[in-house]
Design a protein around this motif. Structure first.
Motif, PDB file in Angstrom:
ATOM      1  N   ASN A 213     -16.322  14.600  28.763  1.00  0.00           N
ATOM      2  CA  ASN A 213     -15.579  13.582  29.510  1.00  0.00           C
ATOM      3  C   ASN A 213     -15.186  14.009  30.854  1.00  0.00           C
ATOM      4  N   ARG A 214     -14.936  15.149  31.308  1.00  0.00           N
ATOM      5  CA  ARG A 214     -14.527  15.746  32.572  1.00  0.00           C
ATOM      6  C   ARG A 214     -15.753  16.100  33.347  1.00  0.00           C
ATOM      7  N   GLY A 215     -16.908  16.303  32.713  1.00  0.00           N
ATOM      8  CA  GLY A 215     -18.302  16.818  33.099  1.00  0.00           C
ATOM      9  C   GLY A 215     -18.002  18.271  33.799  1.00  0.00           C
ATOM     10  N   GLU A 216     -17.378  19.159  33.014  1.00  0.00           N
ATOM     11  CA  GLU A 216     -17.118  20.510  33.026  1.00  0.00           C
ATOM     12  C   GLU A 216     -17.476  21.456  31.948  1.00  0.00           C
ATOM     13  N   PRO A 217     -18.772  22.001  32.197  1.00  0.00           N
ATOM     14  CA  PRO A 217     -19.027  22.720  30.938  1.00  0.00           C
ATOM     15  C   PRO A 217     -18.112  23.685  30.437  1.00  0.00           C
ATOM     16  N   LEU A 218     -18.113  23.997  29.008  1.00  0.00           N
ATOM     17  CA  LEU A 218     -17.185  24.806  28.486  1.00  0.00           C
ATOM     18  C   LEU A 218     -17.083  26.291  29.507  1.00  0.00           C
ATOM     19  N   LEU A 220     -17.122  27.037  32.134  1.00  0.00           N
ATOM     20  CA  LEU A 220     -16.274  27.374  33.522  1.00  0.00           C
ATOM     21  C   LEU A 220     -15.086  27.465  33.189  1.00  0.00           C
ATOM     22  N   GLU A 221     -14.540  27.258  31.909  1.00  0.00           N
ATOM     23  CA  GLU A 221     -13.180  27.420  31.736  1.00  0.00           C
ATOM     24  C   GLU A 221     -12.651  29.006  32.094  1.00  0.00           C
ATOM     25  N   LYS A 222     -11.404  29.066  32.510  1.00  0.00           N
ATOM     26  CA  LYS A 222     -10.745  30.571  33.169  1.00  0.00           C
ATOM     27  C   LYS A 222     -10.861  31.320  31.741  1.00  0.00           C
ATOM     28  N   LYS A 223     -10.098  31.005  30.873  1.00  0.00           N
ATOM     29  CA  LYS A 223      -9.898  31.681  29.523  1.00  0.00           C
ATOM     30  C   LYS A 223     -10.810  30.935  28.620  1.00  0.00           C
ATOM     31  N   LEU A 224     -12.076  31.520  28.217  1.00  0.00           N
ATOM     32  CA  LEU A 224     -13.050  30.826  27.576  1.00  0.00           C
ATOM     33  C   LEU A 224     -12.669  30.572  25.941  1.00  0.00           C
ATOM     34  N   SER A 225     -12.991  29.400  25.328  1.00  0.00           N
ATOM     35  CA  SER A 225     -12.733  29.177  24.078  1.00  0.00           C
ATOM     36  C   SER A 225     -13.864  29.986  23.256  1.00  0.00           C
ATOM     37  N   LEU A 226     -13.826  30.055  21.915  1.00  0.00           N
ATOM     38  CA  LEU A 226     -14.928  30.356  21.310  1.00  0.00           C
ATOM     39  C   LEU A 226     -16.178  30.035  21.218  1.00  0.00           C
ATOM     40  N   ALA A 227     -16.220  28.607  21.708  1.00  0.00           N
ATOM     41  CA  ALA A 227     -17.301  28.075  21.945  1.00  0.00           C
ATOM     42  C   ALA A 227     -18.186  28.307  23.237  1.00  0.00           C
TER      43      ALA A 227
END
Length: 265
Positions: A213-218, A220-227
């Protein structure tokens, strides 16, 4: 040498475009020059997942019609300078382009990029034929569901028949708790059926919806999720690095017993 990889599946809704967006971004973060090509003419979504939908002026069809130059149609990512998108036309059908024209487009991208990632539409009709026309490698994306795996098996046969022999697997949306409870196929189950090398396992993650929904691939997160970690690891494996798989798999036994439990449940 430019690597041309088609990202495909047999069944729709398995997260193929999410994989294309995240792998494109993750490879660009590794300083690779990447272009992601949306081959889903008529239903393009890759621009939305990358947050680039408002920057599209021209599409691949405009390039083929010589109404613009290739560099005019390429949309540079606003966060990652090594990543670009070649958008599909949204108002045209999959028959608006031929396999020969797709090959022509991809060939024109070879000089400027290390990776050409082609996001294939679901199914095995003309859109699929266009997407695989120029590819030398393929990534099959499937969820651990029998219908998706069966369709993926069919697509693997079609890829091999079209001389694409380098085929690897991403198992997406794995739910370890359901695997443990014998309510979902395990990664080993899927591998036993498809018999192609495993490239990555991505756990089910509600943040994918937010990311889309945000158009921001995972990645790009500063603290990456498992995915997000899983996608970043896939990119590193594509680069030839030896990266261990995340420990998401349940214990498994023989294939017949697994199918018997799945049908019973």
């Amino acid at each position: 040498m430019t690597r041309i990889i088609v990202i495909t599946s047999g069944k729709g809704g398995v997260g193929k475009t999410t994989c294309a967006a995240n792998l494109g971004m993750a490879l660009a973060q590794l300083d690779q020059r990447v272009v992601v090509v949306d081959a889903d003419f008529g239903l393009r979504n890759l621009d939305l997942l990358l947050g680039l939908e408002n920057r599209i002026v021209y599409t691949a069809l405009d390039v083929l019609a010589e109404e613009c130059r290739l560099d005019q149609a390429l949309v540079r990512d606003k966060r990652q300078p090594h990543l670009a998108l070649l958008p599909a036309a949204q108002s045209r059908s999959k028959d608006a382009i031929t396999p020969e024209q797709m090959t022509q487009l991809v060939d024109s991208l070879r000089d400027g990029f290390d990776y050409v990632l082609i996001d294939s539409p679901a199914g095995i009709e003309m859109g699929f034929k266009n997407a695989i026309a120029a590819a030398k490698e393929s990534i099959i994306v499937t969820t651990p569901e029998i219908s998706a795996v069966r369709d993926a098996d069919r697509v693997i046969g079609l890829l091999e028949a079209n001389d694409i022999k380098d085929i690897r697997l991403i198992v997406n949306r794995l739910k370890p708790a359901m695997v443990q409870a014998d309510q979902m196929m395990s990664v080993q189950d899927v591998q036993d059926i498809l018999a192609i090398p495993l490239l990555g396992v991505v756990p089910d993650d509600e943040r994918v919806i937010v990311s889309t929904n945000r158009g921001e691939p995972l990645v790009l997160e500063k603290k990456l999720s498992l995915a997000g970690i899983a996608f970043a690891n896939v990119a590193r494996r594509l680069q030839g690095q030896s990266i261990p798989f995340l420990d998401l798999n349940a214990p498994h036994d023989d294939l017949f017993s697994r199918f018997r439990r799945l049908w019973r449940n």
